[in-house]
Design a protein around this motif. Structure first.
Motif, short mmCIF file in Angstrom:
data_model
loop_
_atom_site.label_atom_id
_atom_site.label_comp_id
_atom_site.label_asym_id
_atom_site.label_seq_id
_atom_site.Cartn_x
_atom_site.Cartn_y
_atom_site.Cartn_z
N UNK A 1 3.76 -0.79 3.65
CA UNK A 1 3.32 0.49 3.84
C UNK A 1 4.48 1.45 3.52
N UNK B 1 4.61 5.35 3.12
CA UNK B 1 4.05 6.77 3.31
C UNK B 1 4.96 7.64 2.65
N UNK C 1 2.04 7.65 -3.14
CA UNK C 1 2.98 6.91 -3.87
C UNK C 1 2.55 6.10 -4.75
N UNK C 2 2.56 5.64 -5.94
CA UNK C 2 2.04 4.64 -6.86
C UNK C 2 3.18 3.36 -6.92
N UNK D 1 0.87 -1.26 -0.16
CA UNK D 1 -0.05 -0.02 -0.01
C UNK D 1 0.72 1.18 -0.03
N UNK D 2 0.63 2.06 -0.70
CA UNK D 2 1.31 3.35 -0.80
C UNK D 2 0.39 4.27 -0.50
N UNK D 3 0.96 5.60 0.38
CA UNK D 3 0.16 6.58 0.50
C UNK D 3 1.05 7.68 -0.19
#
Lengths: 206, 214
Positions: free
Chosen positions: B33, B35, B26-27, B22-24
């Motif tokens: 994770x 961020x 960022x692709x 999962x990126x926040x």
């Protein structure tokens, strides 16, 4: 069908690249804002971490607890809240000494837990008369290990004060907790009568 | 039919959020994770298995600032370290030593300790300086070299009881005293404990009380 593609794209976008994300809250104030605890099972990497600035004060060191539930709680270290701090500074005064001979005082610090250093030494009182052949004897100030505790010796080993004379000693002991202070093996070098010498540095310190 | 596809896609995407990286912001998340930006944790942070550092080089301590941000403790930038070392060189002191020197280091945030010293002849840097008792040449006098608290700052005394520094043939010299100061910042690692008094009751052996908590 274009509608479906658009929906898939939106779904993917919204799930893979979030903008601001709140967990347990609807108004995040950072890119990721967790209103509660966070548990990271493996490593935490901070690639662009800020540094302390030249004007910062009153900051605290961080530690990771190995006895929390769950394990690994990150807390800050506050020596004022600890009964035993990583470094403890203790002033001592020794009085009613037999002549100058503080031969062996048990300081009671566990040698398995602590390392001791002497600083701020004060010899307060009368001088000692020289011995035969103007000998000045040998004045010793040291801590040593005996029966698993640290002991103190301060005295002239070969000469004593005259009968009516007296002295008291003051010093500051620095008591280092071994969980923050590594005791290395003794470095023992035979100089074979020379007044210069060298040795290899202790393992890991070179 | 479309309705079912929408549900399927939603489920697939939902599944992505629990199983994949999962990126926040960022692709291309590089970790489970990633961020790309700031993170705020309101309560506790647990690092279950962060790995261990096996070297003393190539790492820096982390600190929490007063605004709760966690930053790297770069001692080259910071005002002070947990433990600070300074050599204090007092040039051309009186032959009686140093009776009172004000280091101007404040008492409240620091503990100053004098952990060693030596002295040289101020005239020629010679090592032939001796101490001589004013009570007679048959006396061996004790020395006092210590840091102590003045009203608001740490002071230093270095002298030999009832004695002067001198060299052979000259009892009117000045000396340079080289002092090792170890200065602990309170509240990081160091703590000052209550003083301990030890009455030896005229014995050569004794036992000192432990500070509370040890």
């Amino acid at each position: 069908m274009p509608k479906l593609l658009l929906y898939i794209t939106l779904c993917l976008c919204s799930f893979v690249t979030y903008s601001q994300v709140g967990i347990g809250m609807t108004n995040p104030e950072a890119d990721l804002h967790i209103n509660g605890d966070m548990l990271i099972q493996k490593e935490l990497i901070r690639s662009q971490i800020d540094e302390v600035t030249a004007t910062d004060e009153e900051f605290k060191l961080l530690t990771r607890l190995t006895n929390s539930t769950p394990i690994g709680e990150v807390t800050y270290l506050d020596p004022d809240d600890l009964t035993v701090a990583p470094i403890n500074i203790v002033n001592y005064r020794f009085f009613n000494i037999n002549s100058d001979n503080l031969e062996n005082v048990d300081l009671q610090y566990d040698t398995g837990k602590y390392v001791i250093a002497i600083s701020n030494f004060q010899y307060i009182g009368d001088g000692i008369d020289k011995g035969p052949s103007n000998s000045i004897g040998a004045f010793v100030t040291r801590v040593f290990q005996e029966n698993n505790t640290w002991h103190l010796e301060i005295r002239n080993r070969f000469l004593d004060l005259a009968a009516t004379k007296s002295v008291e000693y003051r010093l500051t002991l620095i008591v280092y907790d071994k969980s923050y202070y590594k005791e290395l093996p003794t470095i023992r070098v035979d100089l074979e009568g020379n007044n210069t010498g060298s040795t290899s540095a202790p393992e890991n310190l070179n | 039919m479309h309705y079912k596809i929408y549900i399927l896609v939603t489920c697939m995407c939902a599944a992505l959020t629990v199983s994949a990286q999962v990126g926040v912001n960022t692709t291309n998340p590089n970790t489970d994770l990633d961020v790309n930006g700031f993170t705020i944790i309101e309560k506790k942070l647990y690092l279950e298995d962060p790995g261990e550092s096996t070297q003393i080089r190539g790492s820096q301590l982390l600190i929490q600032r007063t605004d709760n941000s966690i930053v790297q403790y770069n001692l080259d930038v910071s005002k002070y370290g947990p433990i600070n070392y300074a050599e204090l060189v007092l040039k051309a002191t009186n032959k009686s030593g140093v009776e009172d020197f004000d280091t101007k280091i404040p008492i409240d945030p620091y503990n100053v300790t004098l952990q060693g010293y030596y002295f040289l002849d101020n005239n020629n840097n010679g090592t032939s300086v001796i101490t001589q008792s004013t009570n007679g040449d048959d006396k061996i006098e004790g020395f006092q070299a210590y840091a102590y608290k003045g009203s608001t700052t740490w002071h230093i005394k270095v002298f030999v009881n009832n004695s002067i520094f001198r060299v052979a043939g000259n009892d009117d010299i000045k000396v340079d005293i080289y002092i090792n100061l170890i200065i602990f910042r309170k509240g990081l690692l160091a703590k000052e404990m209550n003083a301990i008094e030890v009455d030896l009751d005229e014995e050569v052996k004794g036992t000192a009380a432990l500070p509370a908590g040890f």
